[in-house]
Design a protein around this motif. Structure first.
Motif, PDB file in Angstrom:
ATOM      1  N   THR A 339       8.307  78.709  43.075  1.00  0.00           N
ATOM      2  CA  THR A 339       7.614  77.870  42.094  1.00  0.00           C
ATOM      3  C   THR A 339       7.912  78.176  41.004  1.00  0.00           C
ATOM      4  N   ASP A 340       7.886  78.137  39.595  1.00  0.00           N
ATOM      5  CA  ASP A 340       8.647  78.041  38.220  1.00  0.00           C
ATOM      6  C   ASP A 340       8.350  79.331  38.146  1.00  0.00           C
ATOM      7  N   ASN A 356       7.350  94.104  39.538  1.00  0.00           N
ATOM      8  CA  ASN A 356       8.018  94.034  37.909  1.00  0.00           C
ATOM      9  C   ASN A 356       9.272  93.035  37.386  1.00  0.00           C
ATOM     10  N   PHE A 357       9.842  93.192  38.586  1.00  0.00           N
ATOM     11  CA  PHE A 357      11.121  92.100  38.092  1.00  0.00           C
ATOM     12  C   PHE A 357      11.415  90.710  38.168  1.00  0.00           C
ATOM     13  N   ASN A 358       9.699  90.570  38.698  1.00  0.00           N
ATOM     14  CA  ASN A 358       9.269  89.014  38.567  1.00  0.00           C
ATOM     15  C   ASN A 358       9.058  88.323  37.627  1.00  0.00           C
ATOM     16  N   GLN A 359       9.120  88.753  36.286  1.00  0.00           N
ATOM     17  CA  GLN A 359       9.221  88.086  34.954  1.00  0.00           C
ATOM     18  C   GLN A 359      10.378  88.100  33.947  1.00  0.00           C
ATOM     19  N   GLN A 360      10.872  89.213  34.696  1.00  0.00           N
ATOM     20  CA  GLN A 360      11.724  89.188  34.568  1.00  0.00           C
ATOM     21  C   GLN A 360      13.297  87.718  34.795  1.00  0.00           C
ATOM     22  N   MET A 361      12.907  88.050  36.150  1.00  0.00           N
ATOM     23  CA  MET A 361      13.683  86.497  37.064  1.00  0.00           C
ATOM     24  C   MET A 361      13.138  85.525  36.551  1.00  0.00           C
ATOM     25  N   VAL A 362      11.585  85.546  35.940  1.00  0.00           N
ATOM     26  CA  VAL A 362      11.174  83.824  35.341  1.00  0.00           C
ATOM     27  C   VAL A 362      12.153  83.887  34.295  1.00  0.00           C
ATOM     28  N   LEU A 363      12.267  84.095  33.244  1.00  0.00           N
ATOM     29  CA  LEU A 363      13.424  84.542  31.979  1.00  0.00           C
ATOM     30  C   LEU A 363      14.582  84.345  31.841  1.00  0.00           C
ATOM     31  N   SER A 365      15.452  82.287  35.160  1.00  0.00           N
ATOM     32  CA  SER A 365      16.240  81.268  35.711  1.00  0.00           C
ATOM     33  C   SER A 365      15.284  80.617  34.404  1.00  0.00           C
ATOM     34  N   GLN A 366      15.181  80.742  33.858  1.00  0.00           N
ATOM     35  CA  GLN A 366      14.709  78.755  32.585  1.00  0.00           C
ATOM     36  C   GLN A 366      15.760  79.270  31.445  1.00  0.00           C
ATOM     37  N   HIS A 367      16.485  80.490  31.659  1.00  0.00           N
ATOM     38  CA  HIS A 367      18.046  80.753  30.753  1.00  0.00           C
ATOM     39  C   HIS A 367      19.000  79.804  31.710  1.00  0.00           C
ATOM     40  N   CYS A 368      19.119  80.016  32.814  1.00  0.00           N
ATOM     41  CA  CYS A 368      19.948  79.412  33.699  1.00  0.00           C
ATOM     42  C   CYS A 368      19.981  77.832  33.446  1.00  0.00           C
ATOM     43  N   GLN A 369      18.767  77.571  34.006  1.00  0.00           N
ATOM     44  CA  GLN A 369      18.820  76.310  34.021  1.00  0.00           C
ATOM     45  C   GLN A 369      18.761  75.703  32.787  1.00  0.00           C
ATOM     46  N   SER A 370      18.645  75.928  31.315  1.00  0.00           N
ATOM     47  CA  SER A 370      19.071  75.585  30.189  1.00  0.00           C
ATOM     48  C   SER A 370      20.276  75.637  29.784  1.00  0.00           C
ATOM     49  N   GLN A 371      20.678  76.829  29.867  1.00  0.00           N
ATOM     50  CA  GLN A 371      22.475  76.811  29.754  1.00  0.00           C
ATOM     51  C   GLN A 371      23.018  76.840  30.454  1.00  0.00           C
ATOM     52  N   GLY A 372      23.040  77.092  32.016  1.00  0.00           N
ATOM     53  CA  GLY A 372      23.827  77.264  33.440  1.00  0.00           C
ATOM     54  C   GLY A 372      24.749  78.285  32.675  1.00  0.00           C
ATOM     55  N   TRP A 373      24.352  79.595  32.293  1.00  0.00           N
ATOM     56  CA  TRP A 373      25.643  80.597  32.720  1.00  0.00           C
ATOM     57  C   TRP A 373      24.948  81.609  33.018  1.00  0.00           C
ATOM     58  N   ILE A 374      26.545  82.279  33.674  1.00  0.00           N
ATOM     59  CA  ILE A 374      25.818  83.369  34.316  1.00  0.00           C
ATOM     60  C   ILE A 374      25.999  85.039  33.493  1.00  0.00           C
ATOM     61  N   VAL A 375      24.524  86.012  33.623  1.00  0.00           N
ATOM     62  CA  VAL A 375      24.247  86.812  32.493  1.00  0.00           C
ATOM     63  C   VAL A 375      25.276  87.473  32.732  1.00  0.00           C
ATOM     64  N   MET A 417      18.938  82.730  42.392  1.00  0.00           N
ATOM     65  CA  MET A 417      20.135  83.444  42.160  1.00  0.00           C
ATOM     66  C   MET A 417      20.596  84.659  42.675  1.00  0.00           C
ATOM     67  N   PHE A 418      21.800  85.238  42.346  1.00  0.00           N
ATOM     68  CA  PHE A 418      22.049  86.363  42.954  1.00  0.00           C
ATOM     69  C   PHE A 418      22.029  87.297  42.014  1.00  0.00           C
TER      70      PHE A 418
END
Length: 676
Positions: A339-340, A356-363, A365-375, A417-418
């Protein structure tokens, strides 16, 4: 030697003239075929001019002019393999051909002016032909190295023929440049060399199918061509050095010139086989002559081959390992969005991601969906402003040595994400690295989506098979229930009749056997295979009719004689019972239902007919034999007629239906009688 030279050039002219006649007779009107004919004719002219010059002794400049035109025509032929044109005009005005002819014209003009200005000195003409023949070798090298195996098979005779003539002339003119004169022993041999190469050209023209030879120039081709060009330029410098020494007063002897040439060749070979020089040259070419860092065609083909040949426990493991290997990292994980706000680690190798990485992955995913960037985590640490609206717990990611986060999109939908971890000296990604990673990630996303769809389809098929089996079992239970209902219906009226009591026990025994079969199928999760035994079809029909005659309309039986055949009597009993019951349900109580049996030595024919409501042709064709399609609502399963057809076909029989709405229906079962 002059006679030998005249004969050699004349023989070459005749050989290529015959070759031109063969080309005309072939009537091949493609652009390449017509240009081969033109090049052949220029070779004929060049050999004729050389032959006449040997006898008459006029200036060699006319022979060299004809040779220059000949070299240009064959070079244009080589270049034509890289362009797709429909006419000679389009060929001559294509970019690469125009570029070649322009440079060729400038070189010819410059050398002609220099030759006249220096009182007909031939040194510049010799240098011109060294350069032109070197250019031919470079073009041939590009053509052959760029071609696939099938095209190489077609063009290798052409390459050998033109390369042999070019190498011979290159050596001839290089030596002439150094000693300021042509060695006429070599000069008179040129006609024989040309003649010997003609059969190879003939082989190539037969192998090229419709003139369709197309090649792709890769950076490896440019690299090796650059090596060849460097070799040629080096030899030119050697020749120029000899000319300078001779100009300032030195004397060149044959032995000294040969020693100088061999020494120069050894030095050149040492330089070219040095790995460091080759590596630096590749880097220089990649930086200055190519817009792309990667050969995307090769990368794509390698990825496809890896997907086809690599074995792994799951497709998630395979995709993760491919991403890790592409960047030469130590570990990674594939994280799928549930889910989101919830993510699931499908596979991880060398990397552990706690809750504890789940909240980090939420952030992320939001960034990747909005920007489409590799971090790039290292880049984020140094320049967080490059990632607007992204706030990560840096220490948490650095503790796991996470280097990159590559989003996975399937179409425009965000899949997951990979997350890739590596050593501390991971090089920062440039835009080409990111493009490649995005392309690989997208392909792997499609790969994962396809396998997940296949898994769901396989699971759906398993459920479908189980539901199908359940439907047949319910159908059997329905028949058992009908038998037991028949007993209770007639119990009040016939309970004191001994014959009825015998029928009750027989019916209960039959129902018990059917229930045992159903339970066995449920335990084994598959339908029990039919067991054949010899059955009297006539007696079986009587038994079915007797059971069905407790309802109206009563069934009339017409049969010829005893008919024995091996089959699964229990299943066939159920099929006859269903078909006769259907006929009764479709017929009013004052109507009629008939069953007849006709048999001979080869087949038995059972006909079940009625004068009931009947069926339309469309219903028979589209719905009658379709499983789980019923007109009885909740009262039926829609598999009785389907089961009947399946069983009849399994014993090599056939089932025919004739019906007319309002008139009635006739089922005809044809069964082959096998020898007992």
């Amino acid at each position: 030697m002059q006679t030998v030279g005249f004969f050699g050039y004349s023989l070459g002219a005749v050989a290529f003239f015959v070759f031109s006649l063969l080309l005309v007779a072939a009537r091949n009107h493609t652009v390449i075929a017509r240009w081969i004919l033109f090049s052949t004719l220029t070779t004929v002219v060049a050999n004729l001019v050389a032959a006449v010059q040997v006898k008459s002794g006029f200036s060699l400049q006319w022979v060299m002019l004809a040779d220059a035109v000949k070299i240009a025509s064959w070079s244009v032929l080589i270049l034509s393999c890289n362009v797709e044109v429909k006419s000679i005009r389009e060929l001559l005005f294509s970019f690469h051909v125009r570029q070649y002819l322009g440079i060729w014209s400038v070189l010819m003009l410059v050398c002609a002016v220099a030759n006249n200005w220096l009182n007909y000195s031939y040194e510049y003409l010799f240098l011109l032909f060294v350069l032109l023949n070197l250019w031919v070798l470079v073009l041939l090298e590009q053509l052959y190295r760029s071609a696939d195996l099938q095209v190489r098979w077609a063009i290798w005779p052409l390459v050998i023929a033109l390369a042999s003539m070019a190498i011979f002339d290159f050596v001839l003119y290089a030596q002439a440049t150094m000693v300021e004169g042509i060695d006429f022993d070599f000069w008179y041999s040129r006609g024989f060399i040309s003649t010997m190469m003609m059969p190879l050209l003939l082989v190539t023209t037969r192998r090229i199918n419709n003139g369709a030879v197309r090649v792709f120039v890769s950076r490896n081709v440019v690299f090796y061509s650059s090596i060849l060009m460097i070799a040629g330029l080096y030899l030119l410098m050697m020749a120029f050095a000899g000319y300078v020494i001779n100009y300032i007063g030195g004397e060149w002897g044959t032995l000294i010139s040969i020693i100088f040439l061999i020494l120069g060749g050894v030095v050149l070979a040492v330089l070219l086989i040095t790995e460091s020089l080759r590596r630096k040259l590749k880097v220089f070419i990649a930086k200055n002559f190519f817009a792309n860092k990667y050969e995307y065609r090769d990368e794509w083909l390698n990825l496809i081959e890896t997907l086809e040949t690599t074995s792994a426990e799951s497709h998630y493991q395979m995709a993760t390992r491919i991403m890790i290997s592409k960047l030469n990292l130590d570990g990674g994980a594939i994280v799928k969005r549930v889910t989101d706000l919830q993510f699931k680690v499908e596979y991880a190798e060398g990397l552990t991601l706690e809750d504890n990485f789940n909240q980090q992955m939420v952030l992320l995913s939001q960034h990747c969906q909005s920007q489409g960037w590799i971090v790039d985590i290292q880049e984020y640490v140094k320049s967080p402003g490059l990632y607007p609206e992204l706030s990560l717990d840096v220490d948490l990611w650095l503790e796991k040595k996470v280097a990159l986060v590559v989003p996975i999109f399937i179409g425009r939908a965000f899949y997951g994400m990979f997350i890739l971890s590596g050593h501390e000296d991971v090089k920062p990604l440039n835009w080409e690295d990111r493009d490649l990673m995005f392309a690989i990630s997208k392909q792997l996303g499609n790969f994962l989506s396809l396998h997940e769809a296949n898994d769901k389809l396989a699971e759906s098929k398993q459920f479908d098979a189980f539901n199908r089996m359940s439907a047949f079992l319910v159908h059997d239970l329905k028949n058992v229930q009908a038998q037991l209902t028949l007993i209770t219906t007639n119990a009040q009226k016939h309970r004191h009749n001994p014959a009825f009591i015998d029928d009750v026990f027989e019916t209960v025994e039959s129902a018990s056997e059917r229930l045992g079969k159903v339970l066995s199928q449920l335990r084994n999760k598959q339908l029990v295979q039919s067991q054949s035994k010899v059955v009297d079809i006539a007696a079986l029909i009587d038994k079915v009719v007797q059971q069905c005659n407790v309802r109206e309309p009563r069934v009339q039986v017409e049969q010829s004689r005893e008919c024995l055949m091996p089959l699964d009597g229990e299943t066939f009993y159920s099929i006859l019972n269903h078909l006769i019951q259907n006929a009764q349900e479709a017929t009013k109580s004052d109507g009629w239902v008939k069953v007849s049996l006709e048999a001979d030595d080869k087949q038995a024919k059972i006909t079940i007919s009625d004068n009931g409501t009947g069926m339309s042709e469309e219903f028979i064709n589209k719905r009658l034999f379709k499983p789980f399609d019923t007109t009885k609502g909740n009262a039926g399963m829609g598999i009785g007629v389907f089961e009947a057809r399946q069983f009849i076909h399994s014993i090599a029989g056939k089932i025919d239906v004739a019906s007319e709405e309002g008139q009635g229906t006739e089922f005809c079962l044809t069964l082959p009688i096998k020898s007992l």
